[in-house]
Scaffold this active site. Structure first.
Site, PDB file in Angstrom:
ATOM      1  N   HIS A  84      10.600 -25.044  -8.663  1.00 11.07           N
ATOM      2  CA  HIS A  84       9.507 -23.925  -7.889  1.00 11.07           C
ATOM      3  C   HIS A  84       9.362 -24.262  -6.696  1.00 11.07           C
ATOM      4  CE1 HIS A  84       5.140 -22.992  -7.545  1.00 11.07           C
ATOM      5  NE2 HIS A  84       5.775 -21.875  -7.601  1.00 11.07           N
ATOM      6  N   GLU A  87      11.985 -23.157  -4.452  1.00 10.26           N
ATOM      7  CA  GLU A  87      11.615 -21.670  -4.032  1.00 10.26           C
ATOM      8  C   GLU A  87      10.672 -21.401  -3.020  1.00 10.26           C
ATOM      9  OE1 GLU A  87       9.628 -19.441  -7.448  1.00 10.26           O
ATOM     10  OE2 GLU A  87       8.730 -18.443  -5.487  1.00 10.26           O
ATOM     11  N   HIS A  88       9.513 -22.190  -3.013  1.00 13.43           N
ATOM     12  CA  HIS A  88       8.566 -22.096  -1.856  1.00 13.43           C
ATOM     13  C   HIS A  88       9.230 -22.347  -0.439  1.00 13.43           C
ATOM     14  CE1 HIS A  88       4.372 -21.374  -3.686  1.00 13.43           C
ATOM     15  NE2 HIS A  88       5.019 -21.503  -4.669  1.00 13.43           N
ATOM     16  N   GLU A 164       3.769 -27.301   2.463  1.00 19.22           N
ATOM     17  CA  GLU A 164       3.557 -26.241   1.397  1.00 19.22           C
ATOM     18  C   GLU A 164       2.799 -26.843   0.063  1.00 19.22           C
ATOM     19  OE1 GLU A 164       4.745 -23.343   2.027  1.00 19.22           O
ATOM     20  OE2 GLU A 164       4.462 -22.393   0.131  1.00 19.22           O
ATOM     21  N   GLU A 171      -1.791 -23.094  -6.652  1.00 15.90           N
ATOM     22  CA  GLU A 171      -1.158 -22.029  -7.527  1.00 15.90           C
ATOM     23  C   GLU A 171      -1.351 -22.911  -9.139  1.00 15.90           C
ATOM     24  OE1 GLU A 171       2.914 -21.132  -6.777  1.00 15.90           O
ATOM     25  OE2 GLU A 171       3.045 -19.988  -8.443  1.00 15.90           O
TER      26      GLU A 171
HETATM   27 ZN   LIG Z   1       4.894 -20.402  -6.618  1.00 16.98          ZN
END
Ligand SMILES: [Zn+2]
Length: 926
Positions: A84, A87-88, A164, A171
């Site tokens: 994940h 992806e960020h 990030e 999240e």
């Molecule tokens: Zn995310």
């Protein structure tokens, strides 16, 4: 491979109706075509798969995706959450594009920012999606170029990762509420014994906080191989070849390392004994029972497989019909219950029956579910039940078939994604419709009922219960299981008794009304009628969709007219009458009467208006208008049992609200914004005895009584010869009452009782929570001048967009503290008027770590003040206009909302008034 595309012209396609569609001879062993229907499909030399399709809906747009068969299941223990994070990082920067470039590009295509807005990571895959305009040269090429960078050039440095972490942490924190905790525990207990159980994509907090950059870097380099990727492009392209060429140009030079040898997939736990899981969650929104039967997630490969799958669909539809009927009985065991097939992870799916019930009623709910399964095994469904289920399924397929030429590019993209990621066949609606027409009529009740054998408790079943307080133990559940088992074995389960269903919706034919006035507005193609009972009806024939007619009837006057003493009962009108039946029949009886038809009407009671809204197939317009007729001429007649059942449901909802730690916050925010007014207060359990259900029903009846107060707008694929006679019969046939009922003019409407604050209010609301979270709400009052209202409405929209961009830049990119922020304008409580100024608010909302909330509120207010004092820059204005323009074009596409008829004009205004209320909240565990 365009050979698959139907060659008919549009005109021919329209005549080619569902009814004349030929059946196919079923050969059970016949293989389903493994090539995806309608796509140019292939792979590059380096292993990258591609799917390209020309599709004109929506015009001048393309739906793109980069699908990667890499998800969290590939992670080792020290990498949990890394898939994940990669992806960020993709949206953070690549070799060729800086973060600024990517954000600029997304803004230029009118997309929301970044990770998780344009991508997702699951257990088995990561998918990046872009929806781009292709009217300007270069955008498509740039979009494919960005996807190509994601495939092999994501920049992963310590600095990138540190920037990030905050967003990913937020999240993660957002997922730590009651429903997040429960779905995590539920999933873990279903998948216990498999690696999947410990690989939720969001991962572990400590990995997100402290993993060094080399970990995502290694993961990315190891697993991201072109052999496990596909590019999908569906759009309004002149041809597919040029797009394939573009893909080859952007991806062809990449040389992937040898893909690592993937050991046999993770072990999947199947078992003969039922597993149990009793979860207790003090903040739970309700009491639930869920049974899962795990099975291998094999996609249909042959006609036989397809038929087996369809039998499952029919079985669940018939079973759900029984569950719904049970839920409407006197003292029902559950509020709702339904069966569905769900994918758990790529290799495993489950048939899932889930129900929600009163607190302390778990055992009743579970007994009822198990008994129904045993009843089907003991006595089968009736032929009538199966024919109702088949008729409904066929009606859905007919509708999809009739719209097949108008399928959206994003729908095709989804299908090709499933083809690549799941080996799911993409057969095309023409062939699937033929299969439905050939299989469904042949199904017997016993053939469908046999499906219940798959739902024996010995077939890898897992029972999960959730309660706010523990009332049931695993032993209670086991005892219950063996009890129902022995009843079934001894043949002591009685057959199902079905309702008697009337044939016609309208029992006595109405006396058709007459046209009193008729006007034509040729420039917009609208006919306006005033009927003899005073109802005003406007209609317009359109061809945006083949299988749709929509209508709305509205009248002024709503809750704002009620006195405080009537308010509590009447505000529950919709819920109470919705459960009892608003069209002269109980909802379950009406559902059976409408089997196989696509005709729905629902009602809305609002602060200032009352309305009914319909959506139907052109061939079922008569039925839909009959429902409107029934709505006006029948009364809701509740019996004591109905009322008791509905009040129980409302009570349970209030209790759930009281357990929710956020309700303290929302109630306080409302109180500050609108004052201590009865209108905005959430009812308490103690208020329920004051509710008068008969008054609620009376209010509903009066709301839809006088046709002369209603204006109705009908649009869609109307038959010009039939529309007037139907209107006259069912709308004109509604008798006008001798005295006017709720006859209100626009300017007579009462405003809602509220006392907004005069000064700035800033407050922290605390609420105990299992895990600390924090939500921030900032509200700024605005007032729009009536003379320039239309223009200022757009200014408010532009301003919200601009503030959202500014807040994202400050809070997410600069300070790295939030995941996302939303800024909206809202005029919902304002009284509609043609002459008065319009009052409303702009709201800014985000969630964050409780510790930094006050500092972030300061930053948000500073950004707002800065904008007020200095105004937006030229660049700000052009960016916002670009985003809004793209958004507006998307909305203007014919198949979207037909009521969008404004044109965009004007520039951003700095004229919003300085009178703001700032609220901040902190909620934490103490
Ligand atoms: Zn995310």
């Amino acid at each position: 491979m365009d050979a698959h595309l139907p060659k008919e012209t549009k005109e021919l396609a329209k005549k080619h109706r569902f009814k004349s569609l030929k059946r196919v001879d079923l050969v059970p062993d016949q293989l389903l075509d493994p090539t995806p229907f309608g796509a140019q499909y292939g792979s590059l030399e380096n292993g990258l798969t591609y799917y390209v399709r020309c599709n004109p809906k929506p015009q001048m747009r393309a739906a793109l995706a980069l699908a990667v068969k890499v998800g969290s299941i590939f992670e080792e223990e020290n990498e949990r959450g890394i898939a994940h994070i990669v992806e960020h990082l993709a949206f953070s920067a690549t070799k060729k594009y800086t973060n600024h470039d990517i954000v600029k590009f997304l803004e230029s295509i009118g997309a929301e920012f970044g990770a998780c807005g344009n991508a997702y990571t699951s257990f088995d895959e990561t998918v990046y999606e872009l929806f781009v305009p292709i009217d300007k040269p270069g955008i498509l090429s740039e979009a494919i170029s960005i996807l190509s960078e994601f495939s092999s050039e994501i920049r992963i440095s310590e600095e990138d990762l540190d920037k990030e972490r905050g967003a990913v942490l937020e999240e993660y924190r957002q997922g730590r509420d009651a429903s997040g905790r429960l779905s995590e525990e539920t999933f873990a207990s279903i998948m216990k014994g498999s690696k999947y159980a410990n690989r939720l994509p969001i991962g572990l907090e400590k990995v997100i906080r402290s993993a060094p950059a080399k970990i995502p870097k290694q993961f990315y380099e190891k697993w991201y191989n072109l052999q496990s990727m596909a590019v999908i492009a569906v759009g309004d392209f002149p041809n597919t070849e040029s797009v394939v060429e573009l893909i080859a140009q952007k991806f062809g030079h990449i040389i992937s390392p040898e893909p690592p040898i993937i050991s046999p997939g993770p072990k999947i736990p199947f078992h003969g004994e039922t597993r149990f899981s009793c979860l207790v969650e003090p903040e739970a929104s309700g009491t639930t029972v869920e049974i899962n039967w795990k099975m291998l997630n094999d996609e249909p490969k042959t006609v036989r497989d397809y038929k087996d799958w369809l039998i499952g669909v029919v079985f669940r539809s018939a079973l759900n019909r029984r569950f719904t009927k049970i839920s409407r009985r006197k003292n029902p065991p559950f509020f709702v219950c339904s069966a569905a097939e769900v994918e758990l992870v790529r290799p495993v799916k489950a048939i899932q029956i889930s129900s929600s019930c009163k607190e302390k009623s778990i055992l009743e709910a579970l007994t009822s579910v198990l008994t129904e399964l045993a009843r089907v095994r003991s006595h089968d469904f009736s032929e009538r039940e199966i024919s109702i289920a088949c008729a409904n399924i066929m009606a859905e397929m007919e509708s999809a078939y009739l719209e097949r030429e108008k399928m959206q590019s994003s729908t095709w993209r989804y299908q090709y994604l499933q083809h690549f990621l799941r080996d799911e066949a993409v057969l095309g609606l023409e062939f699937e419709a033929q299969l439905f027409k050939s299989i469904l009529p042949q199904l017997s009740a016993s053939e469908v009922s046999r499906y219940s054998e798959k739902l024996r408790m010995s077939e890898s079943s897992v029972i999960i219960i959730t309660e706010p307080r523990a009332t049931v133990t695993e032993k209670d559940l086991k005892d219950l299981l063996s009890e129902t088992n022995s009843l079934e074995e001894k043949g002591k389960i009685s057959p199902w008794e079905d309702d008697i269903i009337p044939e016609e919706v309208v029992q006595v034919k109405p006396n058709p009304g007459k046209v009193s006035e008729e006007s034509e507005y040729q420039d917009i193609g609208v006919t306006e009628l005033v009927l003899s009972n005073g109802m005003k009806v406007c209609y317009k024939c359109t061809e945006f969709k083949n299988d749709q007619v929509i209508f709305k009837g509205y009248s002024y006057g709503g809750y704002s007219e009620l006195s405080e003493s009537d308010f509590l009962s009447c505000i529950l009108s919709s819920s109470i009458t919705g459960e009892i039946g608003q069209f002269g029949y109980k909802p379950t009886v009406l559902e059976d009467m409408l089997a196989g038809k696509r005709a729905g009407v629902y009602t809305e009671l609002g602060a200032y208006t009352r309305s009914f809204i319909g959506d139907c197939s052109p061939s079922d317009l008569e039925t839909a208008l009959q429902l409107v007729y029934q709505l006006f001429v029948t009364c809701v007649e509740p019996d004591e049992d109905d009322i008791k059942r509905v009040i129980h449901i409302v009570e349970e909802l209030i209790r759930a609200d009281e357990r929710d730690p956020y309700s303290v916050f929302t109630n306080r925010v409302t109180r500050i914004k609108y004052g201590n007014s009865y209108f905005y207060k959430s009812p308490l359990v103690n208020d329920l005895p004051k509710v008068d259900p008969k008054k609620a029903c009376e209010y509903f009846d009066c709301s839809f009584k006088d046709p002369s107060t209603f204006t109705v707008v009908i649009i869609g694929n109307l038959d010009p010869a039939m529309i007037q006679p139907l209107i006259l019969e069912y709308l004109g046939g509604i008798p006008k009452p001798s005295e006017p009922v709720f006859h209100l003019k626009l300017d007579d409407l009462k405003g809602l009782p509220s006392t907004p604050p005069v000064n700035v209010v800033r407050e922290i609301v605390r609420s105990p929570m299992v895990e600390a979270q924090c939500s921030v709400h900032i509200s700024l009052n605005i007032k729009l001048c009536s003379e320039t209202l239309l223009e200022e409405m757009w200014f408010a929209t532009f301003l919200s967009q601009l503030l959202q961009t500014k807040m994202t830049q400050a809070l997410r990119f600069k300070h790295g503290e939030i995941y996302s922020v939303s800024v909206d304008s809202n005029f919902g409580y304002s009284k509609p008027s043609k002459t008065a100024d319009l009052e409303g608010e702009i709201t800014i909302e985000f969630s964050c770590d409780p510790i930094v909330s006050s500092a972030l509120v300061d930053i948000a207010l500073d950004e707002t003040l800065h904008l007020q004092e200095h105004g937006p820059s030229e660049e700000d204005v052009s960016t916002v206009l670009e985003i809004e323009q793209r958004d507006h074009e998307n909305e203007l596409q014919p198949e979207e909302d037909l009521s969008q008829d404004f044109d965009k004009s004007g520039l951003l205004s700095s004229c919003f008034r300085v009178n703001y209320t700032a609220l901040s909240s902190r909620a934490s565990s103490e």
